[in-house]
Design a protein around this motif. Structure first.
Motif: not given
Lengths: 59, 794
Positions: B445-468
């Protein structure tokens, strides 16, 4: 408290109506030009009543 | 106050605001600089449209020569131009560069007063377009355009119809997606509030309702609003290449899947709020990036230079044909001032071609019968007959344009895409390590939630926003200073340039102003005679010289004759007088220079007016500031100005003259092959190839409404001196983006600390994401302003 089920439904419906209104406004081109209407409304109506009457009779 | 205003405006033309000549045109208490302006005023006052002058002082533009509009009678061409046609009414959208103030709006929206067959007209000020609906049985399209010409608003109709390409500058679907995403985000946040603040016992019954509602809202967020990210990710993966959209698509997918599982299995609230918020912000960033400037079009090719139609001779009869229909062997009839659209052979007439579009040299070139005239030449003399030898699509000019070299240029990698690769790699590495760790601990259970959580939190959305955000802020600073850059990606290219190539004519010199000198001598009497003659011509040179002569006495003249673009003759007080080009001189003169306006009075050569191009001011200072770059000058002109360039540039600058467009293009290519990033500054069509090939091409223009070649940026001539600051600001911009990236990584580390332990609660994600976004956006905005101020651009 089951009234909340109804209220939540209402609020979603209201929001959907606003969304639809925005879609309609956008599709009918109301946001195409947001600059010109602001200038256009500053033009005065021309007060030339006599002249326009003359025109009516002559044409 | 009013009196002051009056005296100030009195010295100017009532219509166009130009300085009045000593002897002015006068009607109805008003002064005009030329007959054209007076004629426009008369039309307006006859139609009761003098309110035009109420909204602005001198709102008009100087009246120009009327062009040939026969082609607007051709049904085929009309069909291409009209937006809509019904039994009795037609609608057309025209691009009118002269629109510049509120008076223009007023006048063009009152067209129905000038001609009752016009039903209505609507202006889009920012796009400089007018949409006219008219009764085509009463007024033809040609008459409509002629009406517009008469009041000084000549529409620009070119083969690549500017108007129709402009209409979709911002993607309409994107705005709708943003609206939907905003709606979803707002609702999901409301439904998530109870979860944030904790649920007391009896509220628990609503938990599943809110959960299901959130899931329902996540579906359109992921699959309607976020669809572009998936398609972009899939295409880039197909090309074995990772761009920024790839990790973004992955995150959207993971967020959606985890929300769906948690809601369906009722194990938790899911991440619907993060998902909808993320999609909304990403789309906002995209919109900001797309919102480039309406009033300038950049992606121009040879077609925008050519008129839409040309006159052909069919069995000796003139017939307008659309340019696409020209075939080899067609006979063309090119009048004074018209462009040759395809390479052709001169068959009849005297050809004096202004090849400045092609070679940069503005001095007309004489062509003899049987010679080839390349596409892009402008006839400056009487009408000539040509036989087409190559179709438009294969002519010299288009050949230059469609040069194979350009194809390599399409894959310009920007900072984001480069970083995205390493970023995705790092995220996957962390996610898999965390998962493996928890699997070894036998906690699936933790393995699944850790996997998804890492991907969620490491979002490069900042990169997608700061450039424009950063780059559009820089673009708007540039925009205010008269530097119009095509898009945000181009700013990154600008920052990388290390070599600058200048064109001479029109770039280092200004085309708008010219200094007029006279070689020879004229008495006061003779000056008045020349002025009286020139006064009758509306040719720009005549007007320049007339102003320079500054005479206040005019004679009446007889036998006036003007060969358009060549010269004028007339009789004044029994003296014959001629002013114009050397080739038309009534007497043979040996030691006269080719160029300039030559004057002959009573068969005695008096001298010539020399028109010198003026160098732009502050050039020496500009070149000094640019000394850390490699500099080069490529001029299509002769080397008569060598001494001037030598004083401006340092000794090791290579200066080349008589460069053909192909040579310019080759020079850019050569520098690029040596590993240089080249910036090209030019103005005319003769620089078009080099501008397009260079890493960053700047078209210099004194009037942004003029046609400029395809390029990355348009620079107003008087803003040339800011060039070093522009380059510096773009470099600073990249620094800002990199710093914001570092800040984002710091936030991500906090998130990942929770995520790898499998304890990332939705609340943490919901707080962390907006905080990091707000920090980044305010940081980029403030930093950009600070750097802009430092570079003295605001």
């Amino acid at each position: 408290m089951s009234i909340l089920y109804f209220l939540v439904g209402c609020s979603v419906l209201m929001a959907l109506i606003f969304l639809a209104a925005f879609f309609w406004a956008y599709k009918t081109g109301q946001n195409d030009d947001v600059h010109t209407p602001g200038i256009r409304m500053l033009f005065d109506d021309e007060i030339e009543a006599e002249k326009s009457e003359e025109d009516h009779f002559s044409s | 106050m009013e009196d002051q205003n009056k005296t100030a405006t009195q010295a100017l033309c009532y219509h166009c605001g130009e300085d009045l000549p000593k002897v002015k045109y006068h009607t109805a208490d008003k002064d005009f600089c030329c007959a054209g302006c007076m004629a426009v005023f008369k039309i307006l006052s006859d139609n009761n449209l003098c309110n035009y002058y109420v909204y602005n002082n001198n709102p008009g533009r100087q009246f120009k020569n009327e062009s040939h509009l026969e082609y607007l009678d051709e049904p085929k061409i009309i069909e291409q131009l009209l937006d809509y046609k019904q039994e009795r009414s037609s609608i057309i959208t025209l691009y009118i560069p002269a629109i510049h103030c509120s008076s223009c709006i007023w006048l063009l929206e009152h067209l129905y007063k000038i001609n009752s067959a016009i039903f209505s007209s609507r202006i889009d000020f920012l796009k400089k377009q007018v949409t006219i609906s008219f009764n085509h049985t009463e007024i033809s399209l040609r008459q409509l355009v002629e009406t517009l010409n008469q009041i000084g608003y000549e529409p620009l109709i070119s083969l690549q119809d500017v108007v129709k390409e402009h209409s979709s500058s911002v993607d309409k679907a994107l705005v709708l997606k943003i609206a939907v995403a905003g709606f979803l985000m707002g609702n999901v946040m409301l439904f998530s509030f109870p979860e944030y603040f904790g649920l007391s016992g009896f509220e628990r019954q609503f938990q599943s309702l809110f959960g299901w509602l959130n899931l329902a809202f996540s579906i359109p967020a992921a699959f309607y609003c976020g669809r572009d990210y998936f398609t972009s990710a899939i295409t880039s993966l197909k090309h074995r290449h990772i761009n920024l959209d790839t990790p973004l698509a992955l995150i959207i997918a993971v967020l959606f899947l985890r929300t769906a599982f948690e809601v369906v299995l009722s194990t938790g609230p899911g991440f619907a709020d993060t998902l909808t918020g993320l999609v909304f912000l990403l789309l906002m960033g995209k919109w900001l990036k797309q919102r480039t400037y309406h009033h300038i079009s950049f992606d121009r090719d040879y077609r925008s230079y050519f008129p839409i139609a040309v006159t052909s001779l069919l069995n000796g009869k003139e017939k307008p044909v659309s340019i696409n229909e020209i075939k080899i062997g067609d006979r063309l009839w090119i009048r004074n001032g018209e462009l040759v659209p395809a390479d052709a052979i001169l068959m009849k007439g005297e050809a004096w071609m202004d090849m400045s579009f092609v070679t940069g040299e503005s001095e007309p070139v004489h062509k003899v019968l049987g010679e080839i005239i390349y596409a892009g030449g402008r006839q400056t003399c009487e009408a000539i007959e040509l036989e087409v030898i190559k179709p438009v699509s294969q002519s010299y000019l288009t050949g230059l344009w469609n040069n194979d070299n350009y194809k390599n240029n399409t894959e310009k990698q920007n900072f984001n895409d480069t970083v995205a690769k390493y970023f995705s790699l790092g995220v996957f590495l962390t996610a898999f390590t965390a998962t493996t760790y928890w699997l070894f601990q036998n906690d699936s259970h933790k393995a699944w939630s850790a996997f998804t959580a890492v991907i969620i939190v490491a979002c490069p959305c900042v990169l997608a926003l700061s450039t424009p955000f950063t780059l559009s802020a820089i673009l708007s600073v540039f925009d205010k200073k008269g530097f119009y850059v095509k898009n945000t990606d181009a700013v990154e290219e600008l920052a990388k340039c290390d070599t600058l190539i200048f064109d001479k004519t029109g770039t280092l010199t200004s085309n708008e102003n010219a200094e007029i000198g006279f070689n020879g001598s004229l008495t006061g009497e003779e000056k008045s005679m020349v002025a009286s003659l020139l006064r009758n011509s509306i040719h720009p040179l005549s007007r320049h010289i007339l102003k320079a002569l500054n005479v206040d006495r005019f004679y009446s003249l007889s036998d006036y004759k003007e060969v358009v673009g060549k010269g004028l003759t007339a009789l004044i007080n029994n003296h014959s007088i001629y002013a114009g080009h050397l080739s038309m001189l009534p007497i043979a003169v040996e030691s006269a220079s080719e160029s300039g306006v030559h004057v002959v009075i009573d068969h005695v050569y008096k001298g010539c007016f020399d028109i010198k191009q003026l160098w732009r001011s502050g050039l020496a200072g500009l070149i000094l500031k640019l000394s850390k770059f490699k500099l080069k000058v490529l001029s299509g002109d002769t080397d008569k100005d060598r001494w001037m360039l030598d004083t401006i540039f340092t000794k090791n600058t290579s200066i080349r003259f008589r460069q053909s467009p192909h040579q310019k293009l080759d020079a850019v290519l050569q520098l690029q092959q040596q590993g240089n990033k080249v910036m090209m500054l030019g103005d005319g069509l003769n620089d078009a190839g080099a501008l397009k090939q260079s890493n960053f091409g700047i078209a210099i223009t004194d009037n942004i409404n003029n046609f400029t070649p395809g390029c990355d940026a348009i620079l107003k001539g008087d803003a040339l001196n800011f060039l070093p600051d522009f380059i510096q600001l773009s470099k600073d911009g990249l620094k800002i983006i990199k710093t914001s990236f570092a800040i984002a990584i710091a936030y991500n580390c906090i998130g990942i600390y929770f995520a790898v332990q499998g304890t990332l609660y939705p609340l943490v994600a919901a707080v962390l994401m907006p905080i990091s976004t707000v920090t980044i956006i305010s940081f980029t905005t403030l930093a950009t302003r600070w750097f802009a101020r430092k570079n003295k651009l605001i």
